[in-house]
Scaffold this motif. Structure first.
Motif, PDB file in Angstrom:
ATOM      1  N   ARG B   4      35.258  39.641  31.551  1.00 17.98           N
ATOM      2  CA  ARG B   4      34.420  40.567  32.207  1.00 17.98           C
ATOM      3  C   ARG B   4      34.333  40.401  33.628  1.00 17.98           C
ATOM      4  O   ARG B   4      34.343  39.234  34.079  1.00 17.98           O
ATOM      5  N   PHE B   5      34.736  41.337  34.224  1.00 17.12           N
ATOM      6  CA  PHE B   5      34.779  41.029  35.879  1.00 17.12           C
ATOM      7  C   PHE B   5      33.361  41.675  36.470  1.00 17.12           C
ATOM      8  O   PHE B   5      32.809  41.507  37.299  1.00 17.12           O
ATOM      9  N   GLY B   6      32.802  42.729  35.646  1.00 15.68           N
ATOM     10  CA  GLY B   6      31.544  43.474  36.081  1.00 15.68           C
ATOM     11  C   GLY B   6      31.922  44.193  37.379  1.00 15.68           C
ATOM     12  O   GLY B   6      30.593  44.925  37.629  1.00 15.68           O
ATOM     13  N   MET B   7      32.752  44.337  38.068  1.00 17.62           N
ATOM     14  CA  MET B   7      32.886  45.157  38.816  1.00 17.62           C
ATOM     15  C   MET B   7      33.184  46.540  38.529  1.00 17.62           C
ATOM     16  O   MET B   7      32.578  47.736  38.865  1.00 17.62           O
ATOM     17  N   THR B   8      34.223  46.802  37.555  1.00 23.54           N
ATOM     18  CA  THR B   8      34.357  48.148  36.879  1.00 23.54           C
ATOM     19  C   THR B   8      33.869  48.071  35.550  1.00 23.54           C
ATOM     20  O   THR B   8      34.413  47.618  34.668  1.00 23.54           O
ATOM     21  N   PRO B 107      45.862  33.102  50.367  1.00 25.54           N
ATOM     22  CA  PRO B 107      46.031  33.631  51.610  1.00 25.54           C
ATOM     23  C   PRO B 107      45.449  35.155  51.301  1.00 25.54           C
ATOM     24  O   PRO B 107      44.990  35.827  52.502  1.00 25.54           O
ATOM     25  N   VAL B 108      45.769  35.707  50.329  1.00 29.75           N
ATOM     26  CA  VAL B 108      45.538  37.364  50.025  1.00 29.75           C
ATOM     27  C   VAL B 108      44.126  37.752  50.049  1.00 29.75           C
ATOM     28  O   VAL B 108      43.682  38.688  50.701  1.00 29.75           O
ATOM     29  N   GLU B 109      43.177  36.950  49.173  1.00 29.20           N
ATOM     30  CA  GLU B 109      41.916  37.073  49.149  1.00 29.20           C
ATOM     31  C   GLU B 109      40.957  36.300  50.111  1.00 29.20           C
ATOM     32  O   GLU B 109      39.673  36.720  50.230  1.00 29.20           O
ATOM     33  N   GLY B 110      41.596  35.403  50.721  1.00 34.20           N
ATOM     34  CA  GLY B 110      40.828  34.623  51.904  1.00 34.20           C
ATOM     35  C   GLY B 110      39.816  33.751  50.921  1.00 34.20           C
ATOM     36  O   GLY B 110      38.725  33.102  51.732  1.00 34.20           O
ATOM     37  N   TRP B 111      40.124  33.433  49.750  1.00 31.22           N
ATOM     38  CA  TRP B 111      39.428  32.241  49.111  1.00 31.22           C
ATOM     39  C   TRP B 111      39.874  30.948  49.593  1.00 31.22           C
ATOM     40  O   TRP B 111      40.936  30.603  49.934  1.00 31.22           O
ATOM     41  N   ALA B 112      39.213  29.754  49.292  1.00 30.97           N
ATOM     42  CA  ALA B 112      39.501  28.485  49.198  1.00 30.97           C
ATOM     43  C   ALA B 112      40.570  28.213  48.122  1.00 30.97           C
ATOM     44  O   ALA B 112      40.452  28.830  47.153  1.00 30.97           O
ATOM     45  N   TYR B 113      41.390  27.437  48.207  1.00 32.76           N
ATOM     46  CA  TYR B 113      42.321  27.013  47.235  1.00 32.76           C
ATOM     47  C   TYR B 113      41.641  26.571  46.092  1.00 32.76           C
ATOM     48  O   TYR B 113      42.151  26.941  44.667  1.00 32.76           O
ATOM     49  N   LEU B 114      40.540  25.728  46.137  1.00 35.23           N
ATOM     50  CA  LEU B 114      39.823  25.237  44.665  1.00 35.23           C
ATOM     51  C   LEU B 114      38.964  26.342  44.262  1.00 35.23           C
ATOM     52  O   LEU B 114      38.883  26.655  43.081  1.00 35.23           O
ATOM     53  N   VAL B 133      36.602  37.934  41.913  1.00 34.42           N
ATOM     54  CA  VAL B 133      37.392  39.010  41.270  1.00 34.42           C
ATOM     55  C   VAL B 133      38.467  39.153  42.280  1.00 34.42           C
ATOM     56  O   VAL B 133      38.385  39.552  43.362  1.00 34.42           O
ATOM     57  N   SER B 134      39.748  39.269  41.897  1.00 38.95           N
ATOM     58  CA  SER B 134      40.998  39.572  42.414  1.00 38.95           C
ATOM     59  C   SER B 134      41.232  40.884  42.533  1.00 38.95           C
ATOM     60  O   SER B 134      40.864  41.874  41.729  1.00 38.95           O
ATOM     61  N   SER B 135      41.847  41.315  43.606  1.00 38.73           N
ATOM     62  CA  SER B 135      42.316  42.979  43.721  1.00 38.73           C
ATOM     63  C   SER B 135      41.106  43.907  43.760  1.00 38.73           C
ATOM     64  O   SER B 135      41.206  44.973  43.274  1.00 38.73           O
ATOM     65  N   GLN B 136      39.931  43.480  44.448  1.00 43.00           N
ATOM     66  CA  GLN B 136      38.907  44.424  44.721  1.00 43.00           C
ATOM     67  C   GLN B 136      39.148  45.058  46.082  1.00 43.00           C
ATOM     68  O   GLN B 136      37.962  45.818  46.234  1.00 43.00           O
ATOM     69  N   GLY B 137      39.563  44.481  46.985  1.00 39.11           N
ATOM     70  CA  GLY B 137      39.603  45.009  48.114  1.00 39.11           C
ATOM     71  C   GLY B 137      40.013  46.270  48.305  1.00 39.11           C
ATOM     72  O   GLY B 137      40.884  46.950  47.465  1.00 39.11           O
ATOM     73  N   ARG B 147      49.365  43.795  43.397  1.00 40.57           N
ATOM     74  CA  ARG B 147      48.839  44.137  42.179  1.00 40.57           C
ATOM     75  C   ARG B 147      49.624  43.821  40.768  1.00 40.57           C
ATOM     76  O   ARG B 147      49.059  43.522  39.746  1.00 40.57           O
ATOM     77  N   VAL B 148      51.116  43.798  41.083  1.00 41.69           N
ATOM     78  CA  VAL B 148      52.008  43.820  39.955  1.00 41.69           C
ATOM     79  C   VAL B 148      51.834  42.278  39.689  1.00 41.69           C
ATOM     80  O   VAL B 148      51.618  41.648  38.520  1.00 41.69           O
TER      81      VAL B 148
END
Lengths: 244, 297
Positions: B4-8, B107-114, B133-137, B147-148
């Motif tokens: 569940r990501f809850g965004m969509t 790097p892509v999402e700007g999160w910490a590695y952990l 959630v990835s790929s929401q930007g 995306r692939v």
């Protein structure tokens, strides 16, 4: 034959991919307009508010960003229950182990996140085993009941003889379909009962409750309805476990 | 699947109704897909390890060089991969996939590695809190490629972690059997007699006469998965103990259900018209594929 099994696996992959594409088309056509409308409505409201009270857009946006951060800690405009007291944490453990994961309660500390990984590895495996064994127990019980019913009414097997446990004749008629039907009916009953409970306690419409039941019992767990948490979590869980 | 990501999420009533029916079929098919993936992995592992063994045996000169290759994993008498091998391989794969995926998300999402690792676990286990959630930007560099890659990582990750959960659940089941056996031994004075009978196959089991091979099942004390372990001496078969106490009733019930279901599933794995007699879901698929769950070692 192993080549057939590989073919079956690939066929299933292709079918699921097509199913996803079809689903994408349908959901997009249903939801896209509402999404654009919601964006328009929000922009309008924001502009009116900023205009009416003479607050700059950046200040508003910064407040809204703070609010988004606060939401991850469970803060809502309408006061809900505590998230991480013992009952709340128990509920959290349940959403993890069942893999429903509503997301209203999620660890924010680094230690909590690391612990979650190891906790989940063991716990989800045990819970999967539990569901498998539960299902197997239920099916065993139903099969033996159905078989006993059949024996009592003197129904004959395809071999023409009604003897029990005789392995030399053709296989007895399968109870597969009856068992599946019974399980489906039970799941339906539990869902309808649960939906009645939720619509009474949470103030949702019955259809919305049915939707929530499906989302929760399938362990998808969107979390859109989990904003309003009440004291009925325990009853909810029992039903979730039963329905799953 | 169950993420569940809850965004969509659908907001229209029609969308929600459609979701229910869409999900019923789709989630079932996806569960089947993951189960079949696990089965493919185990089959592949069996083939590879068997080939390695054969080559080792042939190189040591014990077999004539002209022996015919038979890659059916079930024809080599009694040899099947151990659940621990499968668990190790799946675990290593899961860790590798998570680390690679996290190296992409950071790097892509700007999160910490952990945080990326945490996101990987939460997604691949299908828990899906939705806090990350990835790929929401709105826009990314190399967006299509991202995306692939995101989709592929999700697919492989869920396959591995889901399979890993199921394999761990087999280990847990064996631990449970072991605990039951220990507890039963404590209270059962016929423990000594049962230990003597351990060498005999199908010793006390009611209705065993006339049957060549026991149907595999995933039941409690009457496990097929306990039989294989008799040879290892690590965990003792419950079957012999079970026959001598009140659990015989449960065994009979199981027999009834099996004869009601028709002849138990064949080793080849296709359940015919009764999907239940070999066990359910992933446990059913893994029955007879692993050393610890099959009749022959």
């Amino acid at each position: 034959m192993r080549s057939r099994e590989t073919a079956r696996f690939h066929l299933l992959f292709v079918l699921i991919a097509l199913y996803m594409l079809a689903g994408a088309a349908v959901f997009s056509s249903l939801e896209r307009r509402a999404e654009l409308e919601a964006h328009r409505l929000w922009d309008t409201r924001l502009r009116h508010f900023s205009h009416e009270y003479n607050i700059s857009g950046e200040k508003l946006t910064s407040l809204l960003r703070h609010y988004e951060e606060a939401r991850t800690a469970g803060i809502r405009t309408k006061p809900g229950r505590a998230l991480w007291d013992i009952p709340g944490a128990f509920y959290f453990a349940g959403t993890v182990l069942s893999t429903i994961g509503f997301g209203v309660t999620a660890p924010s500390t680094g230690t909590g996140k690391v612990l979650l990984v190891f906790y989940g590895l063991l716990g989800c495996s045990a819970t999967i085993l539990f569901f498998d064994l539960f299902l197997e127990r239920v099916i065993t019980l139903m099969s033996s009941l159905l078989f006993r019913c059949r024996g009592r009414t003197g129904r004959l097997g395809p071999g023409g003889r009604a003897s029990e446990g005789d392995k030399n004749e053709a296989p007895k008629p399968s109870v597969y379909h009856q068992v599946t039907l019974i399980l489906f009916v039970v799941a339906l009953l539990v869902t309808c009962g649960a939906a009645a409970l939720y619509s009474a306690m949470e103030g949702w419409t019955y259809t919305e409750s049915l939707y929530f039941c499906f989302v929760a019992f399938s362990t998808v767990g969107f979390g859109g309805f989990a904003d309003q948490l009440t004291e009925e979590q325990i009853a909810e869980f029992v039903q979730m476990m039963t329905a799953k | 699947m169950a993420e569940r990501f809850g965004m969509t999420t659908p907001v229209t009533a029609a969308g929600k109704v459609f979701l229910i029916f869409y999900g019923l079929l789709g989630c079932a098919a996806t569960i089947l897909f993951f189960n079949l993936f696990l089965e493919r992995i185990i089959t592949l592992l069996a083939v590879v390890m068997k080939a390695v063994r054969e080559r080792r045996i042939r190189n040591s000169g014990l077999l004539p060089p002209g022996i015919r290759h038979d890659f059916s994993a079930y024809s080599l008498p009694g040899w099947k991969p151990s659940v621990y091998h499968v668990m190790l391989i799946l675990g290593l794969s899961a860790i590798t996939i998570s680390c690679c995926a996290s190296a992409m998300y950071t790097p892509v999402e700007g999160w910490a590695y952990l945080d990326s690792l945490y996101f990987c676990f939460v997604s691949f286990s299908t828990i899906g809190f939705g806090d990350f959630v990835s790929s929401q930007g709105a826009g990314y560099e190399y967006q299509s490629l991202y995306r692939v890659a995101n989709f592929l990582f999700m697919l492989m990750g869920v396959c591995c972690i889901y399979s890993l959960f199921n394999v761990i659940s087999i280990v847990i089941k064996q631990v449970l059997n072991w605990i039951l056996e220990k507890m039963s031994c404590l209270f059962c004075q016929r423990c000594n007699k049962a230990n003597v009978l351990l060498g005999r196959r199908n010793a006390i089991r009611p209705g065993a006469k006339g049957r060549k091979s026991r149907p595999p099942d995933s039941d409690g004390p009457c496990d097929s998965d306990t039989e294989g372990r008799r040879l290892s001496g690590e965990m003792i078969s419950m079957k012999d103990l079970a026959a001598s106490n009140k659990v015989a009733l449960a065994i009979m019930q199981k027999q009834l259900s099996e004869s009601a279901n028709g002849y138990p599933r064949t080793v080849c794995g296709s359940p015919r018209h009764n999907g239940f007699s070999g066990g359910i879901g992933a446990l059913g698929i893994m029955n007879n594929r692993l050393a610890e769950t099959s009749n022959s070692r």
